[in-house]
Design a protein around this motif. Structure first.
Motif, PDB file in Angstrom:
ATOM      1  N   PRO A  30      42.518  11.442   3.992  1.00  0.00           N
ATOM      2  CA  PRO A  30      42.741  11.811   5.111  1.00  0.00           C
ATOM      3  C   PRO A  30      43.784  12.992   5.129  1.00  0.00           C
ATOM      4  O   PRO A  30      43.615  13.847   6.293  1.00  0.00           O
ATOM      5  N   ARG A  31      44.110  13.439   4.022  1.00  0.00           N
ATOM      6  CA  ARG A  31      44.986  14.720   4.007  1.00  0.00           C
ATOM      7  C   ARG A  31      44.062  15.924   3.995  1.00  0.00           C
ATOM      8  O   ARG A  31      44.680  16.990   4.098  1.00  0.00           O
ATOM      9  N   CYS A  32      42.951  15.658   3.602  1.00  0.00           N
ATOM     10  CA  CYS A  32      41.900  16.770   3.693  1.00  0.00           C
ATOM     11  C   CYS A  32      41.499  17.247   5.268  1.00  0.00           C
ATOM     12  O   CYS A  32      40.910  16.170   5.627  1.00  0.00           O
ATOM     13  N   GLY A  33      41.918  18.070   5.921  1.00  0.00           N
ATOM     14  CA  GLY A  33      41.553  18.150   7.105  1.00  0.00           C
ATOM     15  C   GLY A  33      40.755  19.396   7.233  1.00  0.00           C
ATOM     16  O   GLY A  33      40.306  20.121   6.557  1.00  0.00           O
ATOM     17  N   ALA A  34      40.384  19.954   8.768  1.00  0.00           N
ATOM     18  CA  ALA A  34      39.662  20.955   9.065  1.00  0.00           C
ATOM     19  C   ALA A  34      40.080  22.357   8.625  1.00  0.00           C
ATOM     20  O   ALA A  34      39.284  23.251   8.312  1.00  0.00           O
ATOM     21  N   HIS A  35      41.396  22.433   8.377  1.00  0.00           N
ATOM     22  CA  HIS A  35      41.948  23.578   7.929  1.00  0.00           C
ATOM     23  C   HIS A  35      42.392  23.669   6.505  1.00  0.00           C
ATOM     24  O   HIS A  35      43.171  24.213   5.921  1.00  0.00           O
ATOM     25  N   GLY A  36      41.918  22.660   5.607  1.00  0.00           N
ATOM     26  CA  GLY A  36      42.188  22.567   4.433  1.00  0.00           C
ATOM     27  C   GLY A  36      43.139  21.471   4.060  1.00  0.00           C
ATOM     28  O   GLY A  36      43.772  20.919   4.757  1.00  0.00           O
ATOM     29  N   PRO A  37      43.182  21.242   2.713  1.00  0.00           N
ATOM     30  CA  PRO A  37      44.164  20.147   2.258  1.00  0.00           C
ATOM     31  C   PRO A  37      45.566  20.155   2.673  1.00  0.00           C
ATOM     32  O   PRO A  37      46.145  21.668   2.750  1.00  0.00           O
ATOM     33  N   SER A  38      46.268  19.288   2.840  1.00  0.00           N
ATOM     34  CA  SER A  38      47.770  19.493   3.271  1.00  0.00           C
ATOM     35  C   SER A  38      48.295  19.902   2.042  1.00  0.00           C
ATOM     36  O   SER A  38      48.003  19.588   1.087  1.00  0.00           O
ATOM     37  N   ASP A  39      49.684  20.565   2.197  1.00  0.00           N
ATOM     38  CA  ASP A  39      50.445  20.799   0.946  1.00  0.00           C
ATOM     39  C   ASP A  39      51.089  19.775   0.384  1.00  0.00           C
ATOM     40  O   ASP A  39      51.169  19.778  -0.721  1.00  0.00           O
ATOM     41  N   GLU A  40      50.979  18.709   1.087  1.00  0.00           N
ATOM     42  CA  GLU A  40      51.823  17.439   0.301  1.00  0.00           C
ATOM     43  C   GLU A  40      50.676  16.947  -0.778  1.00  0.00           C
ATOM     44  O   GLU A  40      50.944  16.521  -1.765  1.00  0.00           O
ATOM     45  N   LEU A  41      49.286  17.053  -0.077  1.00  0.00           N
ATOM     46  CA  LEU A  41      48.323  16.839  -1.240  1.00  0.00           C
ATOM     47  C   LEU A  41      48.081  17.654  -2.264  1.00  0.00           C
ATOM     48  O   LEU A  41      47.869  17.061  -3.240  1.00  0.00           O
ATOM     49  N   VAL A  42      48.108  18.923  -1.817  1.00  0.00           N
ATOM     50  CA  VAL A  42      48.128  19.963  -2.780  1.00  0.00           C
ATOM     51  C   VAL A  42      49.011  19.804  -4.033  1.00  0.00           C
ATOM     52  O   VAL A  42      48.893  19.407  -5.351  1.00  0.00           O
ATOM     53  N   GLN A  43      50.356  19.495  -3.543  1.00  0.00           N
ATOM     54  CA  GLN A  43      51.488  19.218  -4.444  1.00  0.00           C
ATOM     55  C   GLN A  43      51.384  18.054  -5.483  1.00  0.00           C
ATOM     56  O   GLN A  43      51.705  17.788  -6.563  1.00  0.00           O
ATOM     57  N   GLU A  44      50.868  16.915  -4.821  1.00  0.00           N
ATOM     58  CA  GLU A  44      50.324  15.695  -5.521  1.00  0.00           C
ATOM     59  C   GLU A  44      49.556  15.643  -6.459  1.00  0.00           C
ATOM     60  O   GLU A  44      49.726  15.394  -7.748  1.00  0.00           O
ATOM     61  N   LEU A  45      48.559  16.370  -6.386  1.00  0.00           N
ATOM     62  CA  LEU A  45      47.348  16.742  -7.404  1.00  0.00           C
ATOM     63  C   LEU A  45      47.923  17.698  -8.278  1.00  0.00           C
ATOM     64  O   LEU A  45      47.595  17.617  -9.489  1.00  0.00           O
ATOM     65  N   ARG A  46      48.784  18.730  -7.707  1.00  0.00           N
ATOM     66  CA  ARG A  46      49.262  19.735  -8.956  1.00  0.00           C
ATOM     67  C   ARG A  46      50.249  18.991  -9.852  1.00  0.00           C
ATOM     68  O   ARG A  46      50.416  19.107 -11.077  1.00  0.00           O
ATOM     69  N   GLY A  47      50.956  17.977  -9.467  1.00  0.00           N
ATOM     70  CA  GLY A  47      51.804  16.991 -10.077  1.00  0.00           C
ATOM     71  C   GLY A  47      50.904  16.368 -11.308  1.00  0.00           C
ATOM     72  O   GLY A  47      51.480  16.266 -12.371  1.00  0.00           O
ATOM     73  N   LEU A  48      49.962  16.011 -10.881  1.00  0.00           N
ATOM     74  CA  LEU A  48      49.070  15.359 -11.664  1.00  0.00           C
ATOM     75  C   LEU A  48      48.405  16.187 -12.829  1.00  0.00           C
ATOM     76  O   LEU A  48      48.318  15.748 -14.153  1.00  0.00           O
ATOM     77  N   ALA A  49      48.112  17.464 -12.382  1.00  0.00           N
ATOM     78  CA  ALA A  49      47.655  18.113 -13.187  1.00  0.00           C
ATOM     79  C   ALA A  49      48.769  18.867 -14.293  1.00  0.00           C
ATOM     80  O   ALA A  49      48.807  18.786 -15.244  1.00  0.00           O
ATOM     81  N   ARG A  50      49.980  18.877 -13.791  1.00  0.00           N
ATOM     82  CA  ARG A  50      51.141  19.225 -14.576  1.00  0.00           C
ATOM     83  C   ARG A  50      51.455  18.062 -15.477  1.00  0.00           C
ATOM     84  O   ARG A  50      51.437  18.532 -16.908  1.00  0.00           O
TER      85      ARG A  50
END
Length: 388
Positions: A30-50
């Motif tokens: 649900p953090r994927c919105g009409a104006h893009g993914p939220s920064d919270e979601l982006v940082q969560e995903l980047r943490g997994l990539a890191r």
């Protein structure tokens, strides 16, 4: 990423597995919105990539990069999900801004503005396009209205910008403005009270955090040493950034269309109609066959343009050709995927519907096809006149 891991094919394979297995399940978040993914979601995903050792995988610890051909392998793999490029930190506009800063920035500017982007802990925005209703710069950057005036040891910037991707939530900005010497670029810390987000536009695409904003800049004071490169060289630097950036858009969205075609193919092979699977009906099977042709042609065009850039050439002509050919091929692929899937193709139950919207927008950003064709036609005329 450590410099010893320079095998592009191996990096791409790891990125593909990560995007398919770890990132794709977040597509219904649900953090994927009409104006893009939220920064919270982006940082969560980047943490997994890191944690997986896959953050910013095309740039190594010593600051060197994969070749453009190698980058293509990695970015195509990242694009298998619209969230993939964000997760591994190869998404626009950050990827293009990192490339430009790496080429033009001083060591001091790189430490201050580039390092946070490479680490994935900051986002950036590129402030060039201006409102059409104010006759500002769009496809024709020479129409730029935003000004920068030297006042002591600071530049004072004022103007309006439009369709600025990711401005909301960005920490680093590259602002393009007119000086007495000509168009110039400036690095700024964000947010700044002199840069106001008037509104975030509602657009058909929704993959980029912060969306696309209308911006007012009113008396922004920028220290003189935060000019990027030399005064009056803004258009030159824009080409340094935009030629590879057009191509990396092609790479990422080719990955998305490969995924959409996989989903449409599975649907056509499983779905029965009129006594047989959809794929056995020529009207459907031929669309999937055409998709394979367009996918392969897009790969070849990307690789050809990447090889030109790897020679050290600016590659503006080649990237214009690639932008037109690939963006239009990808739109055909996505459109066929929607058509093959019928009602399922226009619903949000799969990622196909979003990929269709994203690649339709791609035919406009980084220069619409018509502008690139016009530019190529001018070159044809110049070359003919020079040889006549």
């Amino acid at each position: 990423m450590h410099a010893e891991g320079r095998d592009a094919a191996a990096i791409a394979a790891r990125v593909e597995a990560f995007v398919r297995e770890v990132v794709a399940p977040y597509e219904q978040d649900p953090r994927c919105g009409a104006h893009g993914p939220s920064d919270e979601l982006v940082q969560e995903l980047r943490g997994l990539a890191r944690d997986a050792g896959l953050l910013t995988p095309h740039i190594f610890d010593d600051g060197s990069h994969l070749s453009h051909r190698g980058t293509a392998q990695v970015l195509i793999a990242s694009g298998l999900s619209p969230l993939g490029p964000l997760a591994v930190n190869v998404m626009a506009p950050d990827e293009g801004n990192m490339y430009l800063l790496g080429k033009v920035g001083t060591p001091e500017l790189k430490a201050r503005f580039l390092d946070p982007l490479v680490s994935g802990r900051a986002r950036s925005a590129f402030f060039m396009t201006e409102p059409a209703e104010e006759n500002g710069a769009g496809s024709d950057p020479s129409m730029m209205q935003t000004t920068a005036v030297l006042d002591g040891n600071h530049w004072v910037i004022s103007g309006r910008k439009a369709f600025i991707t990711g401005a909301e939530g960005a920490s680093v900005g590259i602002v393009m403005a007119k000086t007495e010497a000509g168009a110039s670029m400036f690095l700024v810390d964000l947010p700044d009270p002199a840069i106001r987000i008037d509104r975030v536009l509602d657009t058909i695409d929704s993959s980029m955090p912060g969306g696309h904003a209308i911006i007012s800049i009113d008396g922004l004071r920028v220290p003189a040493d935060q000019m990027l490169g030399e005064p009056g060289e803004g258009f030159k630097y824009a080409q340094i950034r935009l030629a590879p950036a057009r191509l990396t858009h092609c790479m990422r969205w080719l990955g998305g269309c490969i995924r959409a075609n996989e989903i449409a193919t599975a649907y056509a092979c499983k779905r029965q109609a009129f006594g047989k699977p959809l794929v056995d009906h020529e009207g459907v099977g031929f669309m999937l066959a055409d998709n394979l042709i367009d996918i392969q042609q897009a790969r070849l065009m990307i690789d050809w343009c990447a090889d030109v850039l790897d020679t050290g050439a600016l590659g503006t002509v080649e990237s214009s050709m690639a932008k037109v050919a690939v963006s239009e091929a990808l739109f055909r692929i996505a459109d066929r995927c929607v058509q093959v899937m019928g009602g399922a193709g226009v619903s949000g139950d799969t990622i196909v519907e979003q990929i269709f919207r994203e690649v339709r927008a791609f035919r406009i950003y980084d220069g619409p096809s018509e502008v690139h064709r016009w530019s190529l036609a001018k070159k044809i005329k110049r070359d003919w006149m020079a040889s006549a």
